[in-house]
Design a protein around this motif. Sequence first.
Motif, PDB file in Angstrom:
ATOM      1  N   PRO A  90       0.825  -1.204   0.000  1.00  0.00           N
ATOM      2  CA  PRO A  90       0.000   0.000   0.000  1.00  0.00           C
ATOM      3  C   PRO A  90       0.866   1.263   0.000  1.00  0.00           C
ATOM      4  O   PRO A  90       2.008   1.246   0.440  1.00  0.00           O
ATOM      5  CB  PRO A  90      -0.816  -0.105   1.289  1.00  0.00           C
ATOM      6  N   GLU A 149       5.638   3.565  -0.910  1.00  0.00           N
ATOM      7  CA  GLU A 149       4.993   2.298  -0.590  1.00  0.00           C
ATOM      8  C   GLU A 149       5.545   1.841   0.744  1.00  0.00           C
ATOM      9  O   GLU A 149       6.755   1.879   0.971  1.00  0.00           O
ATOM     10  CB  GLU A 149       5.274   1.261  -1.669  1.00  0.00           C
ATOM     11  N   ALA A 185      -3.970  -2.471   3.960  1.00  0.00           N
ATOM     12  CA  ALA A 185      -4.504  -2.457   2.592  1.00  0.00           C
ATOM     13  C   ALA A 185      -5.664  -1.476   2.484  1.00  0.00           C
ATOM     14  O   ALA A 185      -5.845  -0.817   1.456  1.00  0.00           O
ATOM     15  CB  ALA A 185      -4.937  -3.858   2.187  1.00  0.00           C
ATOM     16  N   ASP A 221      -4.559   2.049   1.691  1.00  0.00           N
ATOM     17  CA  ASP A 221      -3.785   2.228   0.460  1.00  0.00           C
ATOM     18  C   ASP A 221      -4.213   3.520  -0.236  1.00  0.00           C
ATOM     19  O   ASP A 221      -5.388   3.715  -0.526  1.00  0.00           O
ATOM     20  CB  ASP A 221      -3.986   1.039  -0.473  1.00  0.00           C
TER      21      ASP A 221
END
Length: 107
Positions: free
Chosen positions: A2, A17, A93, A96
């Motif tokens: 993410p 990231e 996640a 993200d």
Amino acid sequence: MPSVTYVDYQGQSTQLELAEGMTLMQGAVMNGIEGIEGECSGSCACATCHCYVDESWVGKMPPMSENEDDMLDGTASERKDNSRLSCQIKMTAELDGIVIHMPEEQG
């Protein structure tokens, strides 16, 4: 992995990231993002990782602990409704693409 976008006080953005489970403060410090100091190394004891969560992400944030709420009362820059400590936001996640803004000053 993410991603998170850090926006500094002047409006310059950096996208990184981060591994799931890493805090936004850890990601900033490890990657030399200016504007997040993290003096207490993420133990929720200082407020030098204060950030403003972008308004579009506020409703997706995990709840704030009482300790984080107390620490936010001592920030160097104005506390706002979207203020959080980046050491207390773990990358998932679901987060993200999150965008956080740095305050004018820390410490």
